[in-house]
Each structure stands twice: as C-alpha cells, then as structure tokens.
Design an enzyme around this catalytic site. Sequence first.
Site, short mmCIF file in Angstrom:
data_model
loop_
_atom_site.label_atom_id
_atom_site.label_comp_id
_atom_site.label_asym_id
_atom_site.label_seq_id
_atom_site.Cartn_x
_atom_site.Cartn_y
_atom_site.Cartn_z
N ASP A 1 105.56 -4.48 85.59
CA ASP A 1 106.43 -4.09 84.48
C ASP A 1 107.04 -5.30 83.78
OD1 ASP A 1 106.01 -1.38 85.09
OD2 ASP A 1 107.53 -1.46 86.66
N ASP B 1 103.03 -9.40 88.89
CA ASP B 1 103.99 -8.32 88.73
C ASP B 1 103.43 -7.40 87.64
OD1 ASP B 1 106.53 -6.94 88.95
OD2 ASP B 1 107.08 -7.89 87.06
#
Length: 223
Positions: free
Chosen positions: A9, A7
């Site tokens: 953020d 991922d």
Amino acid sequence: MNLALFDLDHTLLPIDSDYEWGQFLVRIGAVDAAEFARRNDEFFAQYQAGTLDPVEYLEFSLGTLASFPQDRLKAMQQQYMAEVVQPAIRPAARALLQKHIDAGDLVAIVTATNHFVTAPIAKALGVEHLIAAMPEVDADGKLTGKLVGTPTQGAGKITHTKAWLAKMDKTLEDFDTVHFYSDSHNDLPLMSIVSHPVATNPNAALKTHATAQGWPLIDLFND
C-alpha cells in the site's frame, strides 16, 4: 540470486488496499455505513500516526469478513478488484516488478494488510510470493475473524520474512543483494537490515530518514 521485497500500500499501489476495501464495503451497502466508516477512519488515522494496534485492527477487519458467506465474499472480492484495484495499478510499478522478475530475482510482497484482500492483488501484479497477515479459517474453510500468529507489521515483517525464507532453507544472508521497497517509516525495521533499502513514494518521516542515510528515493506514481 537476489531478493526483492516490496511493501504494497502506497508503495506498489497509490492507495491503501485495506482502507479502500472498507470504503468499498460501505459503498455497496454491505456494512452499516456510519459505524463502519467511523471505525475505519479511526484505524487509518492511528496507522498514519504510528499508534495503531495491529491485532485490534486486523481482528476488526477479519471479523467483518467472517460475517459474510464464502460465495458472497468471493463475489465482493472480484468486484473490488475490478472497480478499485485494477484501475489504481500504475505502469511504473509493474515495470519495476518486471525488472526484478526478468533478472531472476526472488520477488515477494510483504504487507501488513490481510491475505484475503491482498492475495488477488499480488496475483494481478504477477507476484507469486505474498507475506501477509493470515486470517484463521475453520474446518470448512470459512473465516473465523481471528488472526493467525503475529501481525506482519513493523518488526513483524522481519519475523515473517525470515520464516518464509526458512521454509526454502534460505536466510537473508544467502542473497547477494536484498532490496526492500517501502513508502513508510513503519517499515524501518526491515529496511534497516537489508542491503538495498529504497524509499518508494516515501512519507515525510521516511523521506527524512532515507535522505539522512543516503538511501535512494523513487516515485512510482508520477506518471
């Protein structure tokens, strides 16, 4: 070969690149400050609460992008990278990515944030493969403000990751080890089907779940 998925953020970056892009547009006076900030804050609160409609948000974000000419978008993108993203990149995040790259793993970022915002970030992090929400473009290459296909969020990350692998005639089962690093419980669908999920700077909900499951927990931002 092993597969390492990340991922973006709050996982590789200690910021939400989508939210910060909106704040950047407000700061440079590119959008109506009061109205845009209000909508941006509303969507961010919905995301944190797990109630965000991803299509509604993406088309709000992409619609904003579509209102600018391409040359201005490119200039703003470069300014945003220099002022916001580059200073936020942490050595520990770079080192973790490099460990997987040096091991010969297939490495990809899988993010719900749109491709316009995240493509230069992936490049800055040295990651070749990016799975992100794709904006529609017209025949001249200009953004239309619409989303192509389904969002790359939640279970959508499984769909898009499998489709990306299929283009290389691969499946998740072809890899000895599949890591997925994420900070958020929103990524539990994909985390739950890989061999090595890693809770990375996890939020409270993911930390609780990961601890119960015996998943490893790491912190990349404590430097």
